[in-house]
Write an enzyme that holds these catalytic residues in place. Structure first.
Site, PDB file in Angstrom:
ATOM      1  N   HIS A 306      64.873  81.989  69.211  1.00 22.95           N
ATOM      2  CA  HIS A 306      64.106  82.632  68.142  1.00 22.95           C
ATOM      3  C   HIS A 306      64.980  82.722  66.909  1.00 22.95           C
ATOM      4  O   HIS A 306      66.203  82.857  67.012  1.00 22.95           O
ATOM      5  CB  HIS A 306      63.658  84.038  68.588  1.00 22.95           C
ATOM      6  N   ASP A 364      56.312  83.658  73.058  1.00 26.39           N
ATOM      7  CA  ASP A 364      55.402  82.516  73.152  1.00 26.39           C
ATOM      8  C   ASP A 364      55.466  81.834  74.511  1.00 26.39           C
ATOM      9  O   ASP A 364      54.541  81.107  74.878  1.00 26.39           O
ATOM     10  CB  ASP A 364      55.726  81.492  72.067  1.00 26.39           C
TER      11      ASP A 364
END
Length: 429
Positions: A306, A364
């Site tokens: 991320h 996700d």
């Protein structure tokens, strides 16, 4: 020099810049006067080290894997709260009392209907249009129907617009889905909670009774909470930048939706699910792990790493639990995608390559599996993201409007084009 300031030396000239302190997290160096003192700009593509605003809404500590909304950990909000409670928190700064919660829920529920003329917007799109394209157009068009709440200088109108968007986004998202699959629109019901109402509008059909599964509704509600706000990301910054020009709130949210549609932002869960599908079986995982480590191979593991988190994304742990609850409730015991995901996660948390590069699973990674199990096609994944993130965008937009330091956004640039030159007539070129 003031002890609360910093001195920067540029070409032999010093510039005194003010230090600003945060509640938690890094302090910042105010560079607003840098050009005046040095005739130079700063250069920071992607805002890697630049704070674009002051905010009291959301805090992220990427190194420790911490996400706080108004000081409350995301884990506690997802476990004990519901989405509308989190909406109230983001908008007003505090958790509601029982009376405040009841009043807020009522006001949201009674704004869920959209103008009947809105249905004509959908018939103007092709059936195979991407639902995000439809959402961009329809949300932006809301200002044509609700122009009594577009005066951004009026706090009451801003709050009415805020409630309208939070309330109408599920209705518009469900309409986009129904139009996409060729089914009739389903009107909202005021006696259902936020998530249950949305699931019913998506999956009910006129020819049979639809009863909302409370386990699935709770999972949907938790997914909304996990995506409600995430500090100054690309789409939130887009909403703030659009809002800085004085644009109406519906236009600002439409701008945020357009930004979220980008595959590097809102489309990550769809790409993660496609990757798991491509891998196919657990015994093929080593092959793809090797490809991910090969610098010359274009393959990348989706759902890992991320921009901000250099630790385990706290939302990913909650999403993993939610995925198991949904699959268990639906009796999906041998889902190959979940098996692949669990093994990939195990490897990522123990393999030196992933540990050194701090490639931990993010939100996700499991959300695609969960949404697929709930019955949504991949084209709806980013729409659901936009639905949930609307409250964060609205809270950030309101904060920006009320911030006396904010003015129209106007980034500078490092110009590398041609210097001054004379125009040459066409006949002489």
């Amino acid at each position: 020099m003031d002890n609360n300031n910093a001195c920067v030396l540029v070409d032999g000239h010093s510039a005194e810049l003010k230090l600003r302190s945060s509640t938690i997290g890094p302090n910042v160096l105010g560079i607003g006067s840098l050009y005046e003192q040095t005739k130079m700009f700063t250069y920071d593509p992607g805002f890697t080290s630049t704070a674009s605003c002051e905010s009291s809404i959301t805090f992220i500590d990427g190194d420790e894997g911490v996400l706080l909304h108004r000081g409350y950990p995301i884990e506690q909000l997802a476990e004990h709260g519901d989405f509308l409670e989190v909406c109230y928190l983001l908008l007003y700064g505090e958790l509601p009392t029982a009376a405040q919660k009841k009043d807020f829920d009522y006001r949201v529920v009674h704004h869920t209907m959209v103008h009947e003329q809105m249905s004509r917007f959908f018939t103007g799109f092709r059936r195979d249009a991407h639902p995000m394209a439809v959402m961009c157009g329809c949300v932006g068009a809301l200002s044509a129907f609700y122009h009594d709440s577009t005066d951004i200088t009026d706090p009451h109108q801003r709050m009415v617009a805020s409630l309208r968007m939070i309330a109408k986004m599920p209705t518009l998202a469900a309409m986009a889905y129904k139009y996409h699959i060729g089914q009739p629109f389903v009107y909202p019901k005021n006696d259902l909670d936020y998530a249950s109402n949305f699931l019913r509008m998506c999956f009910a059909v006129p020819c049979e009774e639809y009863v909302v599964n409370p386990v699935l509704a709770r999972a949907m509600d938790r997914i909304f909470i996990l995506h409600a706000d995430h500090e100054q990301n690309a789409s939130t910054s887009t909403v703030r930048l659009a809002g800085s020009s004085g644009a109406n709130p519906f236009a600002c949210i439409a701008a945020g939706i357009a930004c979220l549609w980008g595959p590097a932002h809102g489309g990550a869960n769809e790409r993660a699910l496609n990757m798991l599908t491509e891998i196919g079986t657990v015994d093929r995982i080593p092959e793809y792990i090797a490809r991910a480590k090969d610098k010359n191979d274009p393959f990348r593991l989706m759902g890992f790493g991320h921009r901000v988190y250099k630790n385990y994304d706290p939302r990913a742990k909650i999403m993993q639990k939610t995925a198991h609850e949904v699959l268990g409730e639906l009796g999906i015991k041998d889902d190959p995608l979940l098996d692949i995901a669990i093994e990939l996660e195990r490897i990522a948390l123990t393999d030196d390559y992933f540990i050194e590069k701090k490639l931990y699973p993010n939100v996700d990674f499991y959300s695609g599996i969960t949404l697929k199990a709930l019955g949504f096609p991949t084209t709806m994944f980013t729409v659901l993201f936009a639905l949930a993130r609307t409250v964060g965008w609205i809270a950030q937009w309101n904060e920006m409007i009320e911030d006396p330091d904010q003015r129209i956004g106007r980034p500078r640039q490092l110009y590398t084009g041609a210097p001054l030159r004379e125009y040459v007539p066409l006949s002489k070129r």
